[in-house]
Design a protein around this motif. Structure first.
Motif, PDB file in Angstrom:
ATOM      1  N   LEU A 191       1.036  -1.125   0.398  1.00 47.44           N
ATOM      2  CA  LEU A 191       0.323  -0.523  -0.105  1.00 47.44           C
ATOM      3  C   LEU A 191       0.858   1.034   0.190  1.00 47.44           C
ATOM      4  CD1 LEU A 191      -3.048   1.195  -0.121  1.00 47.44           C
ATOM      5  CD2 LEU A 191      -2.569   1.378   2.881  1.00 47.44           C
ATOM      6  N   TRP A 192       1.101   1.868  -1.492  1.00 50.74           N
ATOM      7  CA  TRP A 192       1.730   3.616  -1.054  1.00 50.74           C
ATOM      8  C   TRP A 192       0.795   4.964  -0.688  1.00 50.74           C
ATOM      9  CZ3 TRP A 192       4.542   3.800  -6.412  1.00 50.74           C
ATOM     10  CH2 TRP A 192       5.156   2.368  -6.429  1.00 50.74           C
ATOM     11  N   ILE A 193       1.054   5.607   0.764  1.00 51.48           N
ATOM     12  CA  ILE A 193       0.002   6.568   0.731  1.00 51.48           C
ATOM     13  C   ILE A 193       0.717   7.510   0.089  1.00 51.48           C
ATOM     14  CG2 ILE A 193      -0.912   7.261   3.169  1.00 51.48           C
ATOM     15  CD1 ILE A 193      -1.224   4.765   3.498  1.00 51.48           C
ATOM     16  N   LEU A 194      -0.965   8.246  -0.706  1.00 51.02           N
ATOM     17  CA  LEU A 194      -0.096   9.196  -1.197  1.00 51.02           C
ATOM     18  C   LEU A 194      -0.687  10.856  -0.622  1.00 51.02           C
ATOM     19  CD1 LEU A 194      -1.225   7.984  -5.362  1.00 51.02           C
ATOM     20  CD2 LEU A 194       0.996   8.049  -3.761  1.00 51.02           C
ATOM     21  N   LEU A 195       0.408  11.696  -0.150  1.00 51.28           N
ATOM     22  CA  LEU A 195       0.661  12.409   0.862  1.00 51.28           C
ATOM     23  C   LEU A 195       0.390  13.350  -0.479  1.00 51.28           C
ATOM     24  CD1 LEU A 195      -0.633  14.600   3.150  1.00 51.28           C
ATOM     25  CD2 LEU A 195       2.402  14.649   3.070  1.00 51.28           C
ATOM     26  N   THR A 196      -1.201  14.421  -0.292  1.00 54.29           N
ATOM     27  CA  THR A 196      -1.300  15.149  -1.577  1.00 54.29           C
ATOM     28  C   THR A 196      -1.330  16.869  -0.862  1.00 54.29           C
ATOM     29  OG1 THR A 196      -3.496  14.012  -1.692  1.00 54.29           O
ATOM     30  CG2 THR A 196      -3.850  16.718  -2.431  1.00 54.29           C
ATOM     31  N   PRO A 197      -0.560  16.747  -1.477  1.00 53.15           N
ATOM     32  CA  PRO A 197      -0.195  18.536  -1.205  1.00 53.15           C
ATOM     33  C   PRO A 197      -1.164  19.633  -1.147  1.00 53.15           C
ATOM     34  CG  PRO A 197       0.700  18.349  -3.684  1.00 53.15           C
ATOM     35  CD  PRO A 197      -0.001  17.289  -2.466  1.00 53.15           C
ATOM     36  N   SER A 253       0.740  22.261   7.156  1.00 53.90           N
ATOM     37  CA  SER A 253       1.911  22.012   6.423  1.00 53.90           C
ATOM     38  C   SER A 253       1.959  20.666   5.839  1.00 53.90           C
ATOM     39  CB  SER A 253       3.263  22.546   6.987  1.00 53.90           C
ATOM     40  OG  SER A 253       3.672  21.728   8.260  1.00 53.90           O
ATOM     41  N   TYR A 254       2.059  20.713   5.176  1.00 55.75           N
ATOM     42  CA  TYR A 254       3.146  19.381   3.782  1.00 55.75           C
ATOM     43  C   TYR A 254       3.857  18.676   4.936  1.00 55.75           C
ATOM     44  CZ  TYR A 254       3.782  16.156   0.754  1.00 55.75           C
ATOM     45  OH  TYR A 254       3.806  14.711  -0.453  1.00 55.75           O
ATOM     46  N   THR A 255       5.297  18.982   5.228  1.00 56.66           N
ATOM     47  CA  THR A 255       6.059  18.823   6.248  1.00 56.66           C
ATOM     48  C   THR A 255       5.634  18.097   7.398  1.00 56.66           C
ATOM     49  OG1 THR A 255       7.404  20.513   5.151  1.00 56.66           O
ATOM     50  CG2 THR A 255       8.318  19.394   7.438  1.00 56.66           C
ATOM     51  N   LEU A 309       2.576  11.340   9.308  1.00 56.77           N
ATOM     52  CA  LEU A 309       2.506  10.216   8.782  1.00 56.77           C
ATOM     53  C   LEU A 309       3.475   8.850   8.918  1.00 56.77           C
ATOM     54  CD1 LEU A 309       1.010  11.113   4.624  1.00 56.77           C
ATOM     55  CD2 LEU A 309      -0.199   9.986   6.178  1.00 56.77           C
ATOM     56  N   ARG A 310       4.467   9.249   8.608  1.00 56.13           N
ATOM     57  CA  ARG A 310       5.225   8.862   8.685  1.00 56.13           C
ATOM     58  C   ARG A 310       5.684   7.947  10.621  1.00 56.13           C
ATOM     59  NH1 ARG A 310       9.737  12.195   5.222  1.00 56.13           N
ATOM     60  NH2 ARG A 310       9.410  11.115   3.530  1.00 56.13           N
ATOM     61  N   LEU A 311       4.900   8.631  10.956  1.00 57.09           N
ATOM     62  CA  LEU A 311       4.535   7.861  12.886  1.00 57.09           C
ATOM     63  C   LEU A 311       4.024   6.996  12.751  1.00 57.09           C
ATOM     64  CD1 LEU A 311       5.470  11.683  14.460  1.00 57.09           C
ATOM     65  CD2 LEU A 311       6.934   9.948  14.974  1.00 57.09           C
ATOM     66  N   ALA A 312       2.630   7.771  11.934  1.00 59.18           N
ATOM     67  CA  ALA A 312       1.893   6.531  12.144  1.00 59.18           C
ATOM     68  C   ALA A 312       1.590   5.394  11.283  1.00 59.18           C
ATOM     69  CB  ALA A 312       0.205   7.412  11.165  1.00 59.18           C
ATOM     70  N   PHE A 313       1.987   5.139  10.387  1.00 59.38           N
ATOM     71  CA  PHE A 313       2.381   4.043   9.529  1.00 59.38           C
ATOM     72  C   PHE A 313       4.272   3.460   9.412  1.00 59.38           C
ATOM     73  CE2 PHE A 313      -1.220   6.412   7.498  1.00 59.38           C
ATOM     74  CZ  PHE A 313      -1.875   4.914   7.503  1.00 59.38           C
ATOM     75  N   ASN A 314       4.190   2.336   9.906  1.00 57.55           N
ATOM     76  CA  ASN A 314       5.617   1.815  10.348  1.00 57.55           C
ATOM     77  C   ASN A 314       5.680   0.214  10.023  1.00 57.55           C
ATOM     78  OD1 ASN A 314       8.219   1.225  11.225  1.00 57.55           O
ATOM     79  ND2 ASN A 314       8.144   1.300  13.119  1.00 57.55           N
ATOM     80  N   VAL A 362       4.443   8.023   0.064  1.00 51.87           N
ATOM     81  CA  VAL A 362       4.619   8.552  -1.736  1.00 51.87           C
ATOM     82  C   VAL A 362       5.098   9.714  -1.199  1.00 51.87           C
ATOM     83  CG1 VAL A 362       4.949   7.972  -4.079  1.00 51.87           C
ATOM     84  CG2 VAL A 362       4.927   6.084  -2.385  1.00 51.87           C
ATOM     85  N   THR A 363       5.656  10.488  -2.568  1.00 52.02           N
ATOM     86  CA  THR A 363       5.215  12.271  -2.059  1.00 52.02           C
ATOM     87  C   THR A 363       5.460  12.990  -3.361  1.00 52.02           C
ATOM     88  OG1 THR A 363       8.015  12.472  -1.832  1.00 52.02           O
ATOM     89  CG2 THR A 363       6.553  12.493   0.396  1.00 52.02           C
ATOM     90  N   ILE A 364       5.013  11.863  -3.709  1.00 49.44           N
ATOM     91  CA  ILE A 364       4.792  11.942  -5.927  1.00 49.44           C
ATOM     92  C   ILE A 364       4.054  13.430  -5.952  1.00 49.44           C
ATOM     93  CG2 ILE A 364       3.351  10.167  -6.869  1.00 49.44           C
ATOM     94  CD1 ILE A 364       6.374  11.609  -8.309  1.00 49.44           C
ATOM     95  N   GLU A 365       2.529  13.221  -5.549  1.00 51.02           N
ATOM     96  CA  GLU A 365       2.653  14.308  -5.690  1.00 51.02           C
ATOM     97  C   GLU A 365       2.785  15.795  -5.407  1.00 51.02           C
ATOM     98  OE1 GLU A 365      -2.367  13.906  -4.045  1.00 51.02           O
ATOM     99  OE2 GLU A 365      -2.396  12.232  -6.097  1.00 51.02           O
TER     100      GLU A 365
END
Length: 195
Positions: free
Chosen positions: A35-41, A53-55, A61-66, A73-76
């Motif tokens: 599963l790739w989590i896509l964070l929408t800016p 903020s995006y950051t 997200l990085r804390l929540a999903f380990n 994924v930050t492609i967006e």
């Protein structure tokens, strides 16, 4: 054999236990390998709303999903703005020819999927995985969309990002609504103290 990857997008402002439960329902279906989590800016339909903020959202997200089968994924944030799903899935499909992509949605999002920018282009590159209770009906959803949808058994958790922001603005507890590390991050960075 292709790797099967689910794409789960959102603003995650903030990420909460409902998002985490939904993510695990997609993975537990065994229809996808990752599963790739896509964070929408800056989602086009929420341009005027106040955003964290995006950051900060990325850090939460990085804390929540380990988990080894979940990637943030930050492609967006790298593609041209505004961020539309059809652009994201087209880009990912063209760049990753050996991956079979699925776009993951909650049942509530399926009912308005036809209002998204170019839904037919999205369905050209991905099928949909829908997290929903068994037996839910979608008679008002277009037949083409339904034909490209697979339902994943899921029991929703009654929590929303709006609810969390409201509680925090009143200095009320969110302990049982978000992971402990996310709650600590929100406190340490004084997020959502004023809506």
């Amino acid at each position: 054999m292709c790797t099967r990857v689910g794409l789960y997008g959102g603003t995650f402002d903030p990420v909460h236990n409902g998002h985490i439960s939904t993510a695990h329902s997609f993975l537990n279906s065994y229809l996808i390998d990752e599963l790739w989590i896509l964070l929408t800016p800056y989602p086009p339909h929420k341009v005027k709303s106040r955003k964290t903020s995006y950051t900060d959202r990325l850090n939460m997200l990085r804390l929540a999903f380990n988990s080894s089968n979940i990637q943030i994924v930050t492609i967006e944030n790298e593609l041209p703005m505004p961020s539309y799903t059809y652009q994201t899935v087209e880009y990912l499909a063209r760049k990753n020819s050996k991956i079979e992509f699925y776009y993951c949605l909650g049942g509530d999002s399926l009912t308005n999927f036809h209002t998204w920018k170019y839904p037919d282009k999205i369905l050209k590159y991905v099928d949909l995985l829908i997290a929903e209770r068994t037996g839910s009906k979608y008679s008002n959803v277009d037949e083409l969309i339904l034909s490209k949808s697979t339902f994943v058994d899921h029991t929703p958790i009654n929590v929303s990002s709006t609810q969390i922001k409201s509680l925090l603005s009143k200095d009320e507890s969110i302990t049982h609504l978000v992971p402990p590390d996310v709650e600590k991050y929100i406190q340490n960075h004084q997020l959502y103290s004023i809506i």
